[in-house]
Scaffold this motif. Structure first.
Motif, PDB file in Angstrom:
ATOM      1  N   ALA A  68       0.847  -1.193   0.000  1.00  9.09           N
ATOM      2  CA  ALA A  68       0.000   0.000   0.000  1.00  9.09           C
ATOM      3  C   ALA A  68       0.884   1.246   0.000  1.00  9.09           C
ATOM      4  CB  ALA A  68      -0.936   0.011   1.202  1.00  9.09           C
ATOM      5  N   ARG A  69       0.796   2.027  -1.055  1.00  2.97           N
ATOM      6  CA  ARG A  69       1.588   3.254  -1.199  1.00  2.97           C
ATOM      7  C   ARG A  69       0.755   4.434  -0.727  1.00  2.97           C
ATOM      8  NH1 ARG A  69       3.055   8.022  -2.294  1.00  2.97           N
ATOM      9  NH2 ARG A  69       4.773   8.542  -3.667  1.00  2.97           N
ATOM     10  N   ALA A  70       1.212   5.108   0.322  1.00  2.62           N
ATOM     11  CA  ALA A  70       0.493   6.248   0.881  1.00  2.62           C
ATOM     12  C   ALA A  70       0.769   7.487   0.040  1.00  2.62           C
ATOM     13  CB  ALA A  70       0.900   6.481   2.330  1.00  2.62           C
ATOM     14  N   GLY A  71       0.091   7.569  -1.083  1.00  2.00           N
ATOM     15  CA  GLY A  71       0.269   8.647  -2.047  1.00  2.00           C
ATOM     16  C   GLY A  71      -0.264   8.184  -3.384  1.00  2.00           C
ATOM     17  N   SER A  72       0.182   8.839  -4.444  1.00  2.00           N
ATOM     18  CA  SER A  72      -0.354   8.486  -5.761  1.00  2.00           C
ATOM     19  C   SER A  72       0.656   7.763  -6.651  1.00  2.00           C
ATOM     20  CB  SER A  72      -0.882   9.744  -6.467  1.00  2.00           C
ATOM     21  OG  SER A  72       0.121  10.743  -6.512  1.00  2.00           O
ATOM     22  N   GLY A  73       1.837   8.342  -6.846  1.00  2.12           N
ATOM     23  CA  GLY A  73       2.809   7.753  -7.763  1.00  2.12           C
ATOM     24  C   GLY A  73       3.316   6.399  -7.309  1.00  2.12           C
ATOM     25  N   MET A  74       3.451   5.499  -8.276  1.00  4.52           N
ATOM     26  CA  MET A  74       3.874   4.123  -7.968  1.00  4.52           C
ATOM     27  C   MET A  74       5.210   3.774  -8.609  1.00  4.52           C
ATOM     28  SD  MET A  74       1.401   2.781  -6.112  1.00  4.52           S
ATOM     29  CE  MET A  74       1.134   1.012  -6.335  1.00  4.52           C
ATOM     30  N   GLU A  75       5.958   4.794  -9.057  1.00  6.05           N
ATOM     31  CA  GLU A  75       7.183   4.506  -9.796  1.00  6.05           C
ATOM     32  C   GLU A  75       8.269   3.873  -8.935  1.00  6.05           C
ATOM     33  OE1 GLU A  75       7.674   8.659  -8.203  1.00  6.05           O
ATOM     34  OE2 GLU A  75       6.065   7.540  -9.161  1.00  6.05           O
ATOM     35  N   SER A  76       8.165   3.981  -7.615  1.00  4.57           N
ATOM     36  CA  SER A  76       9.177   3.387  -6.734  1.00  4.57           C
ATOM     37  C   SER A  76       8.881   1.931  -6.396  1.00  4.57           C
ATOM     38  CB  SER A  76       9.279   4.199  -5.435  1.00  4.57           C
ATOM     39  OG  SER A  76       8.045   4.179  -4.739  1.00  4.57           O
ATOM     40  N   ILE A  77       7.823   1.387  -6.983  1.00  4.09           N
ATOM     41  CA  ILE A  77       7.434   0.004  -6.739  1.00  4.09           C
ATOM     42  C   ILE A  77       7.381  -0.742  -8.071  1.00  4.09           C
ATOM     43  CG2 ILE A  77       5.623  -1.518  -5.832  1.00  4.09           C
ATOM     44  CD1 ILE A  77       4.705   0.880  -4.100  1.00  4.09           C
ATOM     45  N   ASP A  78       8.004  -1.893  -8.140  1.00  2.00           N
ATOM     46  CA  ASP A  78       7.920  -2.719  -9.348  1.00  2.00           C
ATOM     47  C   ASP A  78       6.569  -3.434  -9.336  1.00  2.00           C
ATOM     48  OD1 ASP A  78       8.176  -4.483 -11.473  1.00  2.00           O
ATOM     49  OD2 ASP A  78      10.291  -4.874 -11.095  1.00  2.00           O
ATOM     50  N   THR A  79       5.549  -2.690  -9.754  1.00  2.00           N
ATOM     51  CA  THR A  79       4.181  -3.203  -9.647  1.00  2.00           C
ATOM     52  C   THR A  79       3.944  -4.416 -10.542  1.00  2.00           C
ATOM     53  OG1 THR A  79       3.461  -1.536 -11.253  1.00  2.00           O
ATOM     54  CG2 THR A  79       3.219  -0.990  -8.923  1.00  2.00           C
ATOM     55  N   GLN A  80       4.534  -4.403 -11.720  1.00  2.00           N
ATOM     56  CA  GLN A  80       4.334  -5.535 -12.636  1.00  2.00           C
ATOM     57  C   GLN A  80       4.852  -6.828 -12.027  1.00  2.00           C
ATOM     58  OE1 GLN A  80       6.007  -4.520 -16.477  1.00  2.00           O
ATOM     59  NE2 GLN A  80       4.070  -3.622 -17.159  1.00  2.00           N
ATOM     60  N   TYR A  81       6.039  -6.744 -11.422  1.00  2.00           N
ATOM     61  CA  TYR A  81       6.601  -7.954 -10.816  1.00  2.00           C
ATOM     62  C   TYR A  81       5.791  -8.366  -9.593  1.00  2.00           C
ATOM     63  CZ  TYR A  81      10.073 -11.318  -9.227  1.00  2.00           C
ATOM     64  OH  TYR A  81      10.701 -12.480  -8.845  1.00  2.00           O
ATOM     65  N   ALA A  82       5.366  -7.371  -8.817  1.00  2.00           N
ATOM     66  CA  ALA A  82       4.554  -7.679  -7.636  1.00  2.00           C
ATOM     67  C   ALA A  82       3.263  -8.382  -8.044  1.00  2.00           C
ATOM     68  CB  ALA A  82       4.237  -6.392  -6.874  1.00  2.00           C
ATOM     69  N   ILE A  83       2.608  -7.875  -9.052  1.00  5.93           N
ATOM     70  CA  ILE A  83       1.354  -8.483  -9.517  1.00  5.93           C
ATOM     71  C   ILE A  83       1.596  -9.893 -10.042  1.00  5.93           C
ATOM     72  CG2 ILE A  83      -0.469  -8.291 -11.272  1.00  5.93           C
ATOM     73  CD1 ILE A  83      -0.192  -5.214 -10.951  1.00  5.93           C
TER      74      ILE A  83
END
Length: 306
Positions: A68-83
């Motif tokens: 859970a990212r407390a904000g909007s931008g997700m560039e600091s998380i490798d979301t594709q790999y996480a998913i």
């Protein structure tokens, strides 16, 4: 379920999660390496931008169910790999949309009306009127790139100023004149960015795009610093192609947003600091007292829904 708070957020979130019998621990002062040593114990992470959540980190988080990212931008998380690892990724852009929109308007009003200059002069004992004659926002054309939470909030707020609004968002097709960048290039007096930072948007404002604008314009950036090529911005300001810049985000910020990486030996940054045609703030557009709790409320709702 065990949740690790890596960054501080409003106490509402932890309190509500514990009411639902979640176990919440904190790691506010732990380094990324220290967190990696314990992350295998946790099912959820609450983070802002303190460090990058990359594949190596995710591989060590063997029990992780959500980030859970407390904000909007997700560039600091490798979301594709996480998913791909069946880890859900949440953010809360709804929480600071009002704050960002208000901040953007506050910056541009200060810039075009010379409020920042007059304020500084008076504090130095200078009383100057004619040189600080301002410009009204009314009847200007505002180009907004990115029509998500923040961009749409700004557009709604701008309507009371009697301006013409032009919107570009490649992911939305149900708005008049949407996706017509040419229209923005030909008509915009002010350009405001409300986009995530990714490979596609990195340096989206550069010498090539600036040269496509038919008249000098102001630029507002409350999204991410990397969306603007700073060298090209400064060059365009020197050449009067850009009349002024309102920057809440700077290309030279650290990824954690807690400080600027380089200032002393950076001539472009020195120019922006000294220029009377800039308003600079320290990535605070979304940081209001109200947004702090709204972000926590939105994260709690999303965690509970899944």
């Amino acid at each position: 379920m065990k949740i690790l708070f890596i960054d501080k957020v409003h106490s509402f979130l932890r309190r509500k999660l514990e009411e639902k019998n979640y176990t919440c621990d904190t790691a506010y002062n732990k380094t990324k390496t220290e967190v990696e040593k314990i992350i295998h114990n946790y099912n959820g992470i609450i983070i802002r931008s303190r460090f990058i959540i990359d594949q190596e980190f995710i591989n060590k988080a063997v029990k992780l169910k959500f980030i859970a990212r407390a904000g909007s931008g997700m560039e600091s998380i490798d979301t594709q790999y996480a998913i791909s690892k069946k880890i859900k990724c949440y953010n809360a852009p709804e929480g600071n949309r009002q704050a960002v929109a208000e901040h953007a308007i506050g910056m541009i009003l200060s810039l075009i009306n010379n409020i920042h200059i007059s304020n500084s002069e008076i504090k130095k004992g200078i009383w100057e009127r004619e040189k600080n004659r301002g410009t009204e926002l009314a009847n200007k054309t505002i180009g907004i790139i990115g029509y998500g939470n923040n961009g749409s909030a700004l557009a709604n707020m701008l309507k009371m100023f009697n301006v013409k609004i032009l919107i570009y968002d490649k992911y939305i097709d149900n708005y008049n004149d949407i996706n017509n960048l040419k229209n923005i290039y030909e008509n915009a007096d002010i350009l405001s960015l409300h986009i995530p930072l990714n490979q596609e948007t990195y340096h989206i404002i550069n010498q090539e795009t600036i040269n496509q604008f038919k008249k000098p314009f102001y630029v507002i950036n409350t999204s991410r610093g990397g969306c603007i090529n700073t060298k090209d911005l400064v060059l365009a300001m020197k050449e009067k192609k850009i009349k002024g810049a309102c920057l809440d985000v700077i290309e030279y910020e650290k990824s954690s947003f807690n400080k600027l990486d380089i200032i002393k030996n950076n001539n472009d940054m020195k120019y922006l600091i000294k220029s009377k045609n800039t308003i600079l703030t320290s990535h605070i557009a979304g940081l209001t007292k109200e947004s702090n709790i709204k972000i926590a409320e939105n994260l709690f709702r999303k965690i509970m829904l899944n």
